[in-house]
Structure formats: C-alpha cells, structure tokens
Write an enzyme that holds these catalytic residues in place. Structure first.
Site, PDB file in Angstrom:
ATOM      1  N   HIS A 156      -7.066   3.138   8.488  1.00 12.10           N
ATOM      2  CA  HIS A 156      -7.255   4.574   8.676  1.00 12.10           C
ATOM      3  C   HIS A 156      -7.956   5.190   7.469  1.00 12.10           C
ATOM      4  O   HIS A 156      -8.878   5.992   7.613  1.00 12.10           O
ATOM      5  CB  HIS A 156      -5.903   5.254   8.897  1.00 12.10           C
ATOM      6  CG  HIS A 156      -5.378   5.158  10.293  1.00 12.10           C
ATOM      7  ND1 HIS A 156      -5.022   3.966  10.864  1.00 12.10           N
ATOM      8  CD2 HIS A 156      -5.153   6.122  11.236  1.00 12.10           C
ATOM      9  CE1 HIS A 156      -4.579   4.190  12.101  1.00 12.10           C
ATOM     10  NE2 HIS A 156      -4.653   5.477  12.349  1.00 12.10           N
ATOM     11  N   HIS A 205       1.887   2.529   5.561  1.00  9.47           N
ATOM     12  CA  HIS A 205       1.215   1.740   4.531  1.00  9.47           C
ATOM     13  C   HIS A 205       1.877   1.946   3.178  1.00  9.47           C
ATOM     14  O   HIS A 205       2.478   2.992   2.907  1.00  9.47           O
ATOM     15  CB  HIS A 205      -0.263   2.153   4.411  1.00  9.47           C
ATOM     16  CG  HIS A 205      -1.140   1.604   5.478  1.00  9.47           C
ATOM     17  ND1 HIS A 205      -1.555   0.288   5.503  1.00  9.47           N
ATOM     18  CD2 HIS A 205      -1.695   2.200   6.558  1.00  9.47           C
ATOM     19  CE1 HIS A 205      -2.326   0.093   6.558  1.00  9.47           C
ATOM     20  NE2 HIS A 205      -2.423   1.235   7.221  1.00  9.47           N
TER      21      HIS A 205
END
Length: 259
Positions: A156, A205
């Site tokens: 992303h 993440h």
C-alpha cells in the site's frame, strides 16, 4: 551579444537551470530512497530494528484485554480503514483508469504510457520484494484489517507513493503558479503519508515495512519522471509521434492541461 539579446538569453538560462535542477533533485531522491530501503531492510533483521517495530505496535495497542483495538476513539479506526483503501490495488486501478483515459483524451500518450508502466512496475517491485524477504506480518491478534501476503515492504505504501507522487508531479506541470504547484504536490505527499500511517495504525504492517515502501515508491516515481523528461527531450528534438501533444485549448486559448 547585443543588449537586446540579453533578456531572451537570461530566460533560456533560467529555464535550463530550473529543469536541470529538477533532474538533479530527482536523482538525489532516487539515491536517498534506495539507500533508505537498504538501511531499513538491514535494520529489520537486527534486534534494534525489531524492538522499534514492536515498540510502535505496542504503543498503538494499549488495551491489554483487547489487543486488536487500536489507540483512539472508535471512529478513528473506521476512518483509518477508509483511508487505507486509497492505497489498495482496486482503488488505485480505478483511479489510474480514470487518469489514463483523461490523459489519452488530452493526447498525453507518453504520460499515459509511463503511468501504466509505473504501476505495473510498482506491483512487480512490491511482489518481488515481498517474495524475497518473506517477512511475517504482525501477529493476527493485533491486526484490525485483513491481510494477504508477506509484510515487507508495504505494498500500500509503495504503490500509493508511485501513483500519487507521479500524478502530483504530473499535475504541477499544468499550473504555472508556484502556490498551485505546492498545493498539488503537498496533497499527493499527504495522501501517500496517510495511506502508510494507516497501515501501521491498523496493525497490517510493521513500521519499517511502511518506511521501506515509501522509500522504494518515491524512488520509482522519480525514476519514471526522469524517463519522461529524457524521452520528451529526445522526441521533441526528433518530432517523434509518442511525445505528449499540446492539450486542447479553451475558447480563450488557454491550455486546459499544458505540459
């Protein structure tokens, strides 16, 4: 040189200086992005880097009875989930299709082609690096959103940097006023930062994954700009067909999008 020639010469010299300065800046960003990625990739395997990632994750998960609940009010999690989708492949594909159709309609074939190649290259970089490092995601109990593949680097963060920074740089060339240029580029940077920060906030993440994604994405975006700059200069000299054509003009003769 006569005095009447000084002003045109000065204008050409200033234009060349600004252009070459921009190219030098792009090269510096590429070098800095690559060095940052190498440093982050090295640190994530060491105790200090892993301790930093764990510290950030723990700071955002202060509720021992509910480790999957991030810090802040309930609506912040919902907002983060909405914002993080701006870096998802589905949303980026939709936005890219809209932009590419617009660029083609404006006869900006070179820009459209480079944007397509940029996103394809960004996906290849993301998936290739994930397969190489094979880093595990944060524990599932901490994740407030669904995840699919390996953690390092953040796809992303990488793809949002590639798309939004490329688009921002492209749009700055459409506005002669410096404050409009600053605004457009600032918005592109803001969206890129928000996407990465939401990945950390939602536990999708580790922090170092996002830092690595930003660095690779920014470097790739600047590499695309350098390619565009070099190709345009060569093609304008040789009058090649692929170069971006002048945009359609309004009734007053002002260009809708001037590159």
């Amino acid at each position: 040189m006569q005095s009447s020639d000084l002003m045109p010469f000065a204008r050409r010299a200033m234009h060349l200086a600004r252009t070459e300065f921009a190219a030098l800046g792009a090269l510096l960003i590429i070098a800095f992005g690559v060095m940052t990625f190498v440093e982050v990739a090295d640190d994530m395997t060491e105790a200090d880097g892993q301790a930093f990632d764990q510290m950030v994750l723990s700071a955002l998960r202060p509720f021992a009875d509910d480790p999957g609940r991030p810090w802040g009010p309930w609506w912040l999690k919902e907002a983060a989930a909405d914002l993080t989708s701006l870096g998802g492949i589905s949303v980026l594909t939709l936005f890219a299709a809209i932009v590419i159709v617009f660029l083609i309609s404006q006869r900006k074939r070179l820009s459209a082609l480079l944007l397509v190649l940029g996103l394809i290259g960004g996906v290849a970089l993301s998936e290739g690096l994930k397969a190489f490092f094979e880093r595990a995601r944060p524990p599932a109990v901490y994740q407030a959103t669904e995840t699919l593949n390996a953690s390092f680097p953040s796809g992303h963060a990488l793809l949002s940097a590639v798309f939004y920074l490329s688009l921002g740089v492209m749009l700055t060339r459409a506005f002669p006023e410096k404050h409009f240029k600053a605004y457009v580029l600032g918005v592109a940077i803001l969206i890129t930062l928000l996407v990465g920060l939401t990945r950390i906030y939602l536990g999708a993440h580790w922090a170092s994954d996002v830092f690595a994604g930003w660095s690779v994405g920014a470097a790739w975006a600047m590499a695309l700009w350098l390619v565009s700059y070099a190709v345009e200069r060569r093609q304008k000299t040789h009058h090649a067909a692929l170069q971006d054509a002048p945009s359609p003009t309004t009734e007053g003769g002002a260009a809708v999008l001037s590159e």
